[in-house]
Design a protein around this motif. Structure first.
Motif, PDB file in Angstrom:
ATOM      1  N   PHE A 133      62.729  33.195   4.636  1.00  0.00           N
ATOM      2  CA  PHE A 133      62.391  34.619   4.606  1.00  0.00           C
ATOM      3  C   PHE A 133      60.953  34.900   4.187  1.00  0.00           C
ATOM      4  N   THR A 137      58.581  38.840   1.667  1.00  0.00           N
ATOM      5  CA  THR A 137      59.812  39.548   2.038  1.00  0.00           C
ATOM      6  C   THR A 137      60.771  39.604   0.866  1.00  0.00           C
ATOM      7  N   MET A 138      60.945  38.486   0.184  1.00  0.00           N
ATOM      8  CA  MET A 138      61.842  38.467  -0.968  1.00  0.00           C
ATOM      9  C   MET A 138      61.313  39.351  -2.081  1.00  0.00           C
TER      10      MET A 138
END
Length: 340
Positions: A133, A137-138
């Motif tokens: 990811f 994004t995290m």
């Protein structure tokens, strides 16, 4: 919600807080001062969204109880009783959680870390998530871990009052809500006392998760609320202090267990709610791993235990009280027909 489940929930919350207080006295000194610290806390993080949500949900719940014929005074009393139960439950949980290292010292991290890596092809699962990811994004998802999750964690019983006319289901989910904290966060946590990857190197004076620490630092986690909370938890633990929401315990994951209860409830109530609730639960699981709060197995175990308990309670309660169950489902069907 009928008055009986709210009274039972209130009695349980008070009883649990008293038991936690007695356990804390047996294993720790300065418990009274710690209780005051538990209630006050000293982390300067704005919770305006929680107070706003609490106000709106409370008005909704009072209106729902009034429409059920409780009366305004009775409705306010029922909602106040549920809030008192929630507060007692969380004060008791904090007291118990901060006492757990005095009962069973931390020991399980090396075993959990090895099992976690073995389970994911000899690779740490946080690294797998980071590759799939991306760190940014995290990082962008981290507000879910404090915002919506915190609302669910503290207001779920009140939301039950506002939305559910099925007394059997209300009772079942109050039991699941309590289990998500006590069974997962106290009973099972004592069996696998651990601090999690983010605190592993600090506790064991190692560099086992040095790559995780560097990844989170370069991603900018230390400039977020989640990063501030991690530092706060460690500082409070290292100083032997207690505040609301403190205490370090990785196995099993309460964050994931609470999200699982919410997902199960939403899935039981509406097909339309099932998918976003499942996504929310999945996001909490991924964030718990990527941020280093938990090993992946912590979340897997929480989901499995809560799902099994849900199946057991659903079968047991609706078998024991089929008349009430049918009546509750009949009310729900009539409400749905009225909306259509």
């Amino acid at each position: 919600m009928t008055l009986a489940p709210s009274r039972a929930f209130f009695a349980f919350g008070i009883g649990y807080a008293l038991v936690s207080f007695l356990i804390a006295i047996l294993f720790r000194d300065g418990v009274v001062a710690d209780v005051l610290g538990t209630v006050s806390g000293d982390l300067d993080v704005s919770l305006w969204y929680l107070w706003l949500a609490a106000g709106l949900v409370s008005l909704w719940a009072v209106r729902a109880e009034t429409r059920r014929g409780t009366g305004t005074a009775g409705a306010v009393g029922t909602v106040a009783m549920v809030y008192a139960a929630i507060l007692s439950l969380h004060v008791g949980f904090t007291m118990f959680k901060t006492t757990m290292p005095s009962i069973v010292p931390y020991y399980a991290d090396p075993y959990l870390a090895r099992f976690d890596a073995w389970l994911h092809g000899h690779t740490d699962p946080w690294a797998v998530i980071n590759r799939l990811f991306g760190a940014q994004t995290m990082l962008s998802l981290t507000p879910l871990y404090q915002g919506p999750w915190l609302v669910a964690a503290f207001l779920f019983p009140v939301i039950l009052i506002a939305t559910d006319d099925d007394p059997v289901r209300v009772k079942r989910y109050l039991v699941l809500y309590c289990a998500s904290w006590i069974v997962i966060g106290n009973v099972l946590a004592l069996s696998g006392m651990s601090v999690g990857p983010i605190f592993y190197d600090r506790l064991y004076d190692s560099d086992r998760f040095a790559a995780l620490t560097r990844t989170l630092h370069f991603a900018g986690l230390d400039r977020t609320v989640m990063g501030a909370l991690q530092d706060y938890l460690w500082d409070m633990y290292a100083a032997g202090r207690e505040g609301f929401g403190t205490g370090i315990s990785a196995f099993a994951s309460v964050h994931v267990s609470v999200a699982t209860v919410v997902a199960l409830y939403c899935g039981e109530r509406s097909v339309l709610l099932a998918f976003p609730a499942a996504l929310f639960c999945g996001a909490i699981l991924l964030l718990s791993i990527w941020s280093g709060y938990h090993y992946a197995v912590d979340g897997y175990f929480s989901i499995g235990v809560m799902a099994l308990l849900w199946m057991y309670l659903r079968r047991r309660m609706e078998t024991q009280d089929p008349v009430t169950a049918r009546a509750g489902h009949g009310v729900e069907r009539r409400l749905r027909m009225g909306k259509d």
